[in-house]
Design an enzyme around this catalytic site. Structure first.
Site, short mmCIF file in Angstrom:
data_model
loop_
_atom_site.label_atom_id
_atom_site.label_comp_id
_atom_site.label_asym_id
_atom_site.label_seq_id
_atom_site.Cartn_x
_atom_site.Cartn_y
_atom_site.Cartn_z
N VAL A 327 -2.56 -8.04 -1.82
CA VAL A 327 -2.82 -6.89 -0.95
C VAL A 327 -2.77 -7.31 0.52
O VAL A 327 -2.29 -6.55 1.38
CB VAL A 327 -4.18 -6.24 -1.31
N GLY A 544 -2.54 -3.61 -9.12
CA GLY A 544 -3.69 -2.98 -8.50
C GLY A 544 -3.91 -3.51 -7.10
O GLY A 544 -2.96 -3.89 -6.41
N GLU A 545 -5.15 -3.53 -6.66
CA GLU A 545 -5.59 -3.99 -5.34
C GLU A 545 -5.16 -3.06 -4.21
O GLU A 545 -5.62 -3.19 -3.09
CB GLU A 545 -5.04 -5.39 -5.02
N GLY A 546 -4.25 -2.13 -4.47
CA GLY A 546 -3.62 -1.34 -3.42
C GLY A 546 -2.19 -1.76 -3.19
O GLY A 546 -1.50 -1.25 -2.29
#
Length: 604
Positions: A327, A544-546
């Site tokens: 991220v 994930g994580e953005g």
């Protein structure tokens, strides 16, 4: 919490009072007005109130509300209303005659019962100055007694609100707090009508003078107060619609740019969306995109539903805070800043990361609630506060991210419950589990959905039962961003699951969201379909994580640049397709007045 709700006739005070208790599975309703009458209109009003109350309510028709409160001081209770109670007591005491009656002891007894009540209590009462009563001696007596009663009851309550035209105003705790404070007049320019609005009841913060380094976890937010007020955290302001007039103007502007109409496909739509969110055409370039990563552990992770042990959550939170995660890399490339928030990591984390922390880990959703209702409210309030903080600090686009081993399990439970799907339709491989892990995960999601289905119509209870503090805070963050008129790029399956609940909490919020990508998790496609969102990218991502939202961010920024900096046909001196080209080729077989194919190709 004991709350007095004041308001005039048809102000919406009863509806607001009912909303304050909607999180409870059992509510006692103390009805103080007559339920049988020759007044057809009154009977119709009573019937309408009954229809609005669902099976959670147990109705007790009585004017002995003090005795009812003392007999059961724990069950969440709604009293509706004190005006009817006062009129009934005056009838009982013969208090309408020329000789006044002393109601002091009656008021004191009632207020003592209110003060000793230990459950959630909501009391509805007409505000004396807004009540429609005849200007007669009896009417003046009723108003005088009602005003005195309201003042006494307010002193016994923790909170007093006034409802006017369906709008709720929080009243000061004491009369002294309501006294005006002298201020020095200042002259300033009026704000732009489309600028993000400060959240009602929350202090406005100024933009920091020095922006944080892209991809870092800035300390500017960490130095602010982390206290949040969970009261009514699940009640959101009405979400405005992005400016449709600006959207129309942006589409018309696209027709004037030096390109065939529609030739940039979805990029044109994205630019129109950003312009409508900003309320200006052409849109402003994105200057402060900001990522908020919500981290938390989940009790269900101990059941072997993930390929990684729960201890990895805290390690990855430290990695994100240090700028070493995916991220951070993607944020640096696209000029975004990253904040990570420990909502429920099962370990101690740095103070600047854990300032909104609700608890360590969550309950195992297969056998118990992930959070208490109080913790769910606190988590929602934290997510709202984080959104407010970032918007007030200058963020003009938000991205929600997540970090938590096992968090795809509660996310899948939320998606399956809200979309009414079966577990085997929606369970994916998450971090890369094998077949045995997939079987364990499917069983956990089945058990979680069995517990969650009873809460499908109550977003707060649903979050408390299966979500955990991180997903609950994410839901509050996404809903509040829409309230603050700030565009959001959604990440993958976990964030989109929280978005489904946010859309229930704040109807219309999805108009402020753009789906950054489509994850390989099957539940993500179902969630996107549920929200009617079309993803920008489909790159088989599942980190994930953005990360998926950040991968889409350069395209979003380019869509804005196209609308704001690309030359128009007039500016570039290029003929558009509607212009009449001058044909200099030799005569051909084309019809009179029709340009040749060569000329058309050139002038386009």
């Amino acid at each position: 919490m004991r709350t007095l709700v004041l308001g005039g006739v048809r102000s919406g005070k009863s509806g607001h009072g009912e909303s304050l208790l909607r999180a409870h599975t059992e509510v006692r309703y103390l009805a103080t007005g007559p339920t049988t009458s020759t007044d057809a209109e009154w009977v119709a009003r009573v019937a309408a109130h009954r229809q609005r109350r669902d099976e959670r309510y147990t109705t007790l028709e009585t004017i002995d509300i003090g005795g009812a409160l003392r007999s059961d001081p724990h069950t969440p209770t709604l009293i509706d209303d004190l005006g009817a109670w006062l009129a009934a007591e005056l009838d009982e005491l013969g208090g309408w005659g020329p000789e006044p009656v002393d109601l002091a002891e009656l008021r004191a007894t009632l207020c003592a019962a209110i003060a000793s009540f230990t459950g959630d209590l909501v009391i509805i009462s007409p505000e004396a100055g807004l009540s429609l009563v005849p200007p007669t001696p009896a009417g003046r007596r009723f108003q005088d007694e009602l005003g005195t009663l309201n003042e006494a009851v307010a002193a016994a309550c923790d909170r007093v609100v006034l409802v006017v035209a369906g709008r709720v105003v929080e009243l000061p705790a004491t009369a002294a707090a309501a006294a005006p404070t002298p201020v020095t007049p200042v002259v300033s320019s009026p704000p732009s009508p489309h600028a993000p609005r400060p959240a009602p009841g929350r202090p406005e913060r100024t933009k920091p003078e020095t922006p944080a380094e892209p991809g870092a976890n800035p300390t500017t937010a960490a130095q602010k107060s982390s206290s949040v007020d969970p009261t009514d955290a699940e009640v959101f302001e009405t979400v405005a619609t992005p400016d449709l007039g600006i959207a129309r103007a942006a589409r018309e502007r696209h027709l004037t740019l030096t390109k065939p109409a529609g030739s940039l496909g979805r990029m044109e739509d994205i630019g129109v969306w950003l312009a409508s969110c900003q309320g200006v055409c052409p849109p402003r370039p994105l200057s402060a995109p900001t990522v908020a990563v919500f981290a938390g552990d989940h009790g269900v992770a101990r059941s072997g539903v993930s390929a990684f042990p729960p201890e990895v959550t805290a390690q990855m939170v430290a990695n994100i805070a240090g700028g070493g995660a995916a991220v951070n890399v993607l944020a640096r490339r696209s000029g975004a800043t990253v904040h990570v928030f420990d909502m429920s990591v099962d370990a101690d984390t740095a103070p600047d990361v854990s300032r909104f922390k609700v608890r360590r880990s969550s309950g195992d959703l297969t056998t118990t609630d992930a959070l208490s209702l109080a913790e769910a409210r606190t988590s929602l309030a934290a997510g709202r506060a984080i959104a407010d903080e970032l918007v007030d600090s200058g963020a003009d686009l938000l991205i929600g991210g997540e970090m938590g081993i096992g968090n795809t399990t509660p996310a899948t439970v939320l998606i399956g419950t809200l979309s009414r799907r079966e577990p085997v339709e929606i369970v994916g491989r998450g971090t890369g589990i094998d077949d045995a892990g997939w079987i364990r995960k499917t069983a956990a999601i089945r058990d979680g959905m069995r517990r969650a289905r009873r809460h499908v119509h109550d977003p707060l209870s649903l979050l408390a039962s299966v979500a955990g503090a991180d997903l609950t805070a994410l839901a509050g963050f996404l809903a509040q961003a829409a309230v603050r008129r700030t565009p959001v790029i959604l990440d993958g399956m976990v964030v989109t699951a929280a978005a489904m609940v946010a859309a229930e909490l704040a109807p219309g919020a999805s108009r402020w969201w753009l789906a950054g990508h489509r994850s390989v998790e099957p539940a993500h496609t179902i969630a996107l379909h549920h929200l009617d969102l079309e993803p920008v990218l489909d790159l088989s991502m599942r980190l994930g994580e953005g990360s998926g939202a950040l991968a889409a961010l350069p395209l979003v920024a380019s869509a804005v640049d196209i609308l704001s900096t690309m030359a128009t046909f007039d500016e570039a001196g290029v003929s558009d397709r509607d212009a009449s080209p001058t044909v200099t080729d030799s005569p051909s077989a084309t019809a009179p007045g029709e340009p040749s194919p060569t000329a058309v190709a050139v002038t386009r």
